[in-house]
Design a protein around this motif. Structure first.
Motif, PDB file in Angstrom:
ATOM      1  N   PRO A 238       0.813  -1.215   0.000  1.00 15.27           N
ATOM      2  CA  PRO A 238       0.000   0.000   0.000  1.00 15.27           C
ATOM      3  C   PRO A 238       0.852   1.272   0.000  1.00 15.27           C
ATOM      4  CG  PRO A 238      -0.122  -1.096   2.136  1.00 15.27           C
ATOM      5  CD  PRO A 238       0.687  -1.981   1.234  1.00 15.27           C
ATOM      6  N   GLU A 239       2.136   1.150   0.294  1.00 15.53           N
ATOM      7  CA  GLU A 239       3.037   2.302   0.326  1.00 15.53           C
ATOM      8  C   GLU A 239       3.473   2.748  -1.071  1.00 15.53           C
ATOM      9  OE1 GLU A 239       6.353   1.426   2.920  1.00 15.53           O
ATOM     10  OE2 GLU A 239       5.029   0.335   4.268  1.00 15.53           O
TER      11      GLU A 239
ATOM     12  N   GLY B 271      14.014   0.396 -12.405  1.00 14.16           N
ATOM     13  CA  GLY B 271      14.708   1.679 -12.393  1.00 14.16           C
ATOM     14  C   GLY B 271      13.752   2.857 -12.261  1.00 14.16           C
ATOM     15  N   LYS B 272      12.582   2.751 -12.862  1.00 13.81           N
ATOM     16  CA  LYS B 272      11.592   3.834 -12.814  1.00 13.81           C
ATOM     17  C   LYS B 272      10.981   4.001 -11.424  1.00 13.81           C
ATOM     18  CE  LYS B 272      11.444   5.023 -17.201  1.00 13.81           C
ATOM     19  NZ  LYS B 272      11.855   6.325 -17.658  1.00 13.81           N
ATOM     20  N   VAL B 273      10.824   2.907 -10.683  1.00 13.65           N
ATOM     21  CA  VAL B 273      10.138   2.981  -9.384  1.00 13.65           C
ATOM     22  C   VAL B 273      11.083   2.823  -8.199  1.00 13.65           C
ATOM     23  CG1 VAL B 273       8.001   2.103 -10.422  1.00 13.65           C
ATOM     24  CG2 VAL B 273       9.540   0.507  -9.284  1.00 13.65           C
ATOM     25  N   TYR B 274      12.363   2.716  -8.462  1.00 16.96           N
ATOM     26  CA  TYR B 274      13.326   2.362  -7.426  1.00 16.96           C
ATOM     27  C   TYR B 274      13.284   3.256  -6.189  1.00 16.96           C
ATOM     28  CZ  TYR B 274      17.467   0.400  -5.321  1.00 16.96           C
ATOM     29  OH  TYR B 274      18.321  -0.231  -4.444  1.00 16.96           O
ATOM     30  N   LEU B 275      13.095   4.530  -6.361  1.00 16.41           N
ATOM     31  CA  LEU B 275      13.111   5.448  -5.217  1.00 16.41           C
ATOM     32  C   LEU B 275      11.930   5.233  -4.270  1.00 16.41           C
ATOM     33  CD1 LEU B 275      14.340   8.746  -6.909  1.00 16.41           C
ATOM     34  CD2 LEU B 275      15.656   7.125  -5.520  1.00 16.41           C
ATOM     35  N   SER B 276      10.901   4.520  -4.725  1.00 16.48           N
ATOM     36  CA  SER B 276       9.736   4.241  -3.881  1.00 16.48           C
ATOM     37  C   SER B 276       9.836   2.896  -3.166  1.00 16.48           C
ATOM     38  CB  SER B 276       8.458   4.246  -4.728  1.00 16.48           C
ATOM     39  OG  SER B 276       8.272   5.507  -5.315  1.00 16.48           O
ATOM     40  N   ILE B 277      10.913   2.183  -3.382  1.00 15.32           N
ATOM     41  CA  ILE B 277      11.068   0.842  -2.801  1.00 15.32           C
ATOM     42  C   ILE B 277      11.769   0.944  -1.461  1.00 15.32           C
ATOM     43  CG2 ILE B 277      12.082  -1.440  -3.134  1.00 15.32           C
ATOM     44  CD1 ILE B 277      11.829  -0.932  -6.157  1.00 15.32           C
TER      45      ILE B 277
ATOM     46  N   MET C 284       0.876   5.622  -9.436  1.00 16.25           N
ATOM     47  CA  MET C 284       1.513   5.759 -10.752  1.00 16.25           C
ATOM     48  C   MET C 284       2.599   4.699 -10.922  1.00 16.25           C
ATOM     49  SD  MET C 284       1.606   7.183 -13.582  1.00 16.25           S
ATOM     50  CE  MET C 284       2.594   7.780 -14.920  1.00 16.25           C
ATOM     51  N   ASN C 285       3.357   4.456  -9.873  1.00 20.16           N
ATOM     52  CA  ASN C 285       4.396   3.430  -9.929  1.00 20.16           C
ATOM     53  C   ASN C 285       3.787   2.034 -10.063  1.00 20.16           C
ATOM     54  OD1 ASN C 285       6.254   5.439  -9.714  1.00 20.16           O
ATOM     55  ND2 ASN C 285       6.931   4.927  -7.666  1.00 20.16           N
TER      56      ASN C 285
END
Length: 125
Positions: free
Chosen positions: A52-53, A97-103, A57-58
């Motif tokens: 849920p975090e 790579g596109k969503v990495y900062l949200s992981i 968009m990601n």
């Protein structure tokens, strides 16, 4: 940007292209052919999709990548030796790579455990 799109509706309608069961089956049988990095990336995307975090968009990016992975027909047939999963690995690594900062670190740990569970234990049995 999320205000312009109804991501909840898009994500809710994903069943025709993606399901956890389809992903886990393909991951179990073809994941080893992706290579170590892409296999861990696929597991990480799977974990992030369920979180849920993860921003909506990601999640759309992740759904597209995992949906491509489970498609029976794609640019290069998955059963072909060496080249079969190359396009899948590319799509998975690009999405990561596109969503990495949200992981989060917790997501990374869960993904690592998923890989170990699906492959390490199955090969020892």
């Amino acid at each position: 940007m999320e205000q312009d799109y109804n991501f909840d509706k898009m994500i809710a309608g994903q069943e025709k292209h993606y399901s956890d069961k389809k992903f886990l089956n393909k991951f179990k049988f073809f994941g080893g052919g992706l290579g170590q990095k892409a296999m861990l990336a696929a597991a990480t995307l799977y974990v992030t999709l369920r979180s849920p975090e993860m921003p909506k968009m990601n999640k759309m990016i992740v759904l597209a990548a995992l949906g491509y992975f489970i498609l029976p027909f794609d640019l290069v047939a998955d059963f072909l030796p060496l080249a079969g999963l190359t396009d899948d690995a590319f799509v998975i690594l690009t999405a990561l790579g596109k969503v990495y900062l949200s992981i989060t670190d917790e997501m990374k740990l869960e993904a690592k455990q998923l890989v170990e569970t699906k492959f390490t234990k199955n090969h020892q049995e």
